[in-house]
Scaffold this active site. Structure first.
Site, PDB file in Angstrom:
ATOM      1  N   THR A 529     -38.401 -12.520 -18.109  1.00  0.00           N
ATOM      2  CA  THR A 529     -37.545 -11.731 -18.039  1.00  0.00           C
ATOM      3  C   THR A 529     -37.103 -11.613 -16.801  1.00  0.00           C
ATOM      4  O   THR A 529     -38.264 -10.889 -15.892  1.00  0.00           O
ATOM      5  CB  THR A 529     -37.843  -9.901 -18.374  1.00  0.00           C
ATOM      6  OG1 THR A 529     -38.356 -10.317 -20.330  1.00  0.00           O
ATOM      7  CG2 THR A 529     -36.944  -9.089 -18.788  1.00  0.00           C
ATOM      8  N   PHE A 531     -35.423  -8.065 -14.003  1.00  0.00           N
ATOM      9  CA  PHE A 531     -35.333  -7.284 -14.337  1.00  0.00           C
ATOM     10  C   PHE A 531     -33.882  -6.929 -13.213  1.00  0.00           C
ATOM     11  O   PHE A 531     -34.272  -7.566 -11.758  1.00  0.00           O
ATOM     12  CB  PHE A 531     -35.887  -6.015 -13.758  1.00  0.00           C
ATOM     13  CG  PHE A 531     -36.859  -6.243 -15.094  1.00  0.00           C
ATOM     14  CD1 PHE A 531     -37.197  -5.004 -16.456  1.00  0.00           C
ATOM     15  CD2 PHE A 531     -38.159  -7.332 -15.943  1.00  0.00           C
ATOM     16  CE1 PHE A 531     -38.009  -5.120 -17.048  1.00  0.00           C
ATOM     17  CE2 PHE A 531     -38.719  -7.344 -16.587  1.00  0.00           C
ATOM     18  CZ  PHE A 531     -38.713  -6.029 -17.383  1.00  0.00           C
TER      19      PHE A 531
END
Ligand code: PEP
Ligand code: MN
Length: 624
Positions: A529, A531
């Protein structure tokens, strides 16, 4: 022996224990870790462990069997983080120390320091007193070399490391450098160890050429027993029967050390291999094996280096290695941060202007992936604030309650998090940085739970999706949706029912005292992921390698193409293009673009002008 004290022990009770230890001529130290106060004592106190256990204020006594006590993990279960200015060794950010074997001249040191700093090194190394095999080889510049190191620190902005070879150099070391290195040849120079123990400066303790791990840890014990806990172990290769490489890098020492001691460990593949082309492979392996950092020799003209030229990387080779480490680090739950030093300065600047500890708003409870992202991005310089929704993150940055916000933008399996793209458009903040985390999910339960006891599994719907294959094998489990996975863990801990389990990360298990029943249950291990960090006031310092934009174009043939052509004509590499519907204007779209380069730099001025001409709406989300 470790004496664990009750939290409510009073000073008088503590003094009784300390006096008994003092009378027994024990060496002891009081340590506070995970809210517990422990006295670590070595020597024969003349009393049994039971005697101490019966003293008022004592919870229990743990006898430590190993010869090393203060460095043992039993004494200090948490990892020690050694702080050097803005740098922290032993955390989740990889620390890379780079520079020449020896400081040869002011020009050489400054030039190499600038190169390695731009490539992401955070500490500069360079010997001023060189322990050489031959008395006729270059011995180092001595104090002049130290003065050059101090100049590097001031002008390039990196803390500096150098080797001490005799206690007689102690005053000079104190005056000029930030970290003192004990070389392999001096690992068992006990007077020198005691000396650096008393200096109190962070120490890099290299492993001796033929030292066992236990001997090495005993040397560290010398430094700690003088009151200096800031020790970083450095594996630099040992002598074996293999003549092909200069030494043999003992990679297995890393997991061994990690189990035995709380001290950080770094790898020096330069001295371990002695050959330039072997340095990067071993550096990559060291990080994959769990090292906290690297020490790499880099030279701008290695063919003419006065020492260790053959094992010194060219600056561009060093940069390539750093790019590799950047990719490898998230796989083992760490980060290599090209903007490490600039970032801590950003946090410090916030503290200076607001007078308060900087805070970052992130989704979920402690232990959530967003919290992890915050800690890996800022280290311990910024405190994470738990939020319940993405909008709450934007609102708290808006109100000033948080100085930064951390938001996930995309997952490698599930795609973009559209809500955050929309919020970026709605609020006027800047993206100031990004961080990629490998996302692993584990099955967490209350300690002692058997898998057959589980009836309900709690987590975020996204997590269930990522663990589909595993869950399909347990069709009888009820799935309970919560806003974030760490929240699920917290709730289960509080409810205390063994029928409840959670899908979350290892951090949450540690924070909430839960057990990992099954590890790595996500369907695809390549689960990352990305960010981004948002702020209302972007920092002015630091290098920017990437930019994010959003724009809309007119609704005529070739309108989007006309904008993309500008990037193509100027050799700008786009790394992401995404379209999102414009709210209230059905079938009209905003284009979100990530590109390589600093779009706000002077160099891109004309490009920016042409983009504005070809778009109806244009907004820079940030350069970072
Ligand atoms: C050095 O770091 O330059 C050095 C001399 O290392 P070692 O003590 O590991 O040989
Ligand atoms: Mn060297």
């Amino acid at each position: 022996m470790l004496i664990v004290l009750e939290p409510e022990i009073n000073q008088e009770q503590k003094n009784t224990i300390l006096n008994i230890l003092r009378d027994g001529r024990c060496i002891f130290r009081e340590i506070t870790s995970t809210g517990q106060t422990i006295i670590g004592a070595t020597g024969d106190a003349g009393h049994s462990p039971e005697f101490f256990e019966n003293l008022p204020g004592v919870v229990k006594v743990i006898p430590v069997k190993t010869a090393f006590k203060l460095v043992s993990r039993q004494l200090h279960p948490e990892d020690t983080r050694v702080r050097i200015g803005d740098v922290e060794v032993g955390g989740e950010r990889i620390v890379v120390i780079a520079g020449p074997c020896a400081v040869e001249s002011r020009q050489q040191a400054l030039a190499i320091a600038r190169e390695v700093r731009n490539s992401g090194a955070v500490l500069f190394r360079g010997g001023a007193f060189k322990p050489r095999t031959s008395p006729y080889a270059f011995q180092g510049l001595g104090e002049d070399g130290l003065k050059i190191l101090a100049e590097v620190r001031e002008t390039v902005g990196m803390p500096v490391v150098t080797e001490i070879t005799t206690p007689a150099q102690a005053d000079l070391i104190m005056k000029y450098v930030d970290v003192v290195q004990i070389g392999a040849r001096n690992m068992q120079n006990f007077d020198l160890l005691k000396c650096v123990g008393r200096l109190g400066k962070p120490v890099i303790l290299k492993r001796g050429l033929s030292a066992t791990i236990e001997e090495w840890l005993m040397s560290a014990e010398y430094i700690l027993s003088e009151g200096n806990g800031n020790v970083i172990l450095c594996e630099r290769g040992i002598r074996t029967f293999e003549p092909y490489t200069r030494n043999t890098l003992d990679l297995s020492a890393i997991p061994v050390i990690k189990a035995l001691t709380h001290l950080p460990v770094i790898i020096d593949p330069s001295h371990a291999t002695g050959m330039r082309e072997k340095v990067s492979p071993m550096a990559r392996a060291g990080i994959a094996a769990g090292a906290d950092g690297l020490m790499i020799e880099v030279h701008n003209d290695p063919d003419r280096a006065l020492s260790d030229g053959a094992q010194s990387l060219y600056p561009n080779q060093f940069f390539q290695l750093m790019r590799d480490i950047y990719v490898i680090a998230p796989v083992v739950g760490k980060q290599l941060d090209f903007g490490y030093l600039d970032k801590t300065r950003t946090a410090r600047a916030v503290k200076k202007t607001t007078g308060k500890e900087p805070k970052a708003a992130c989704l979920g409870e402690m232990g959530s992936n967003s919290h992890r992202a915050c800690i890996q991005y800022f280290g311990s310089d910024v405190t994470p604030l738990s939020m319940r929704s993405f909008r709450e993150i934007f609102d708290s940055v808006n109100s000033g309650a948080a100085d930064f916000g951390i938001i996930p933008l995309e997952n490698s399996l599930a795609g973009s998090i559209h809500e955050n793209y929309d919020l970026l458009l709605e609020y006027d903040f800047r993206i100031i940085g990004e961080i990629t985390l490998r996302i692993k999910h584990d099955l967490l339960c209350l300690p002692g739970t058997k898998i057959e006891e589980i009836r309900r599994v709690h987590s975020h719907p996204q997590v269930f999706r990522q663990c589909r294959q595993y869950l399909d094998r347990h069709p009888d489990w009820d799935l309970v949706f919560v806003t974030d996975s760490a929240q699920a863990v917290k709730q289960i801990r509080e409810a205390g029912d063994k029928a409840d389990a959670a899908l979350a990360g290892k951090d949450a298990a540690e924070i909430y005292g839960m057990e990992v029943l099954e590890e790595g249950i996500e369907t695809n291990p390549r689960n990352f992921t990305r960010f981004v960090v948002i702020s209302a006031t972007p920092p002015t310092n630091g290098s920017r390698r990437k930019s994010s934009l959003v724009y809309s174009t007119g609704n005529q043939p070739g309108a989007l193409f006309a904008t993309l052509k500008i990037f193509a004509d100027n050799g700008i590499n786009l790394v992401k293009l995404e379209s999102r519907p414009i709210h209230g204007k059905p079938w009209e779209y905003m284009f979100y673009i990530d590109l390589e380069g600093d779009i706000e730099s002077d160099e891109f001025g004309p490009v920016l002008g042409r983009l504005r001409e070809k778009t109806d709406f244009f907004k820079i989300l940030g350069s970072y």
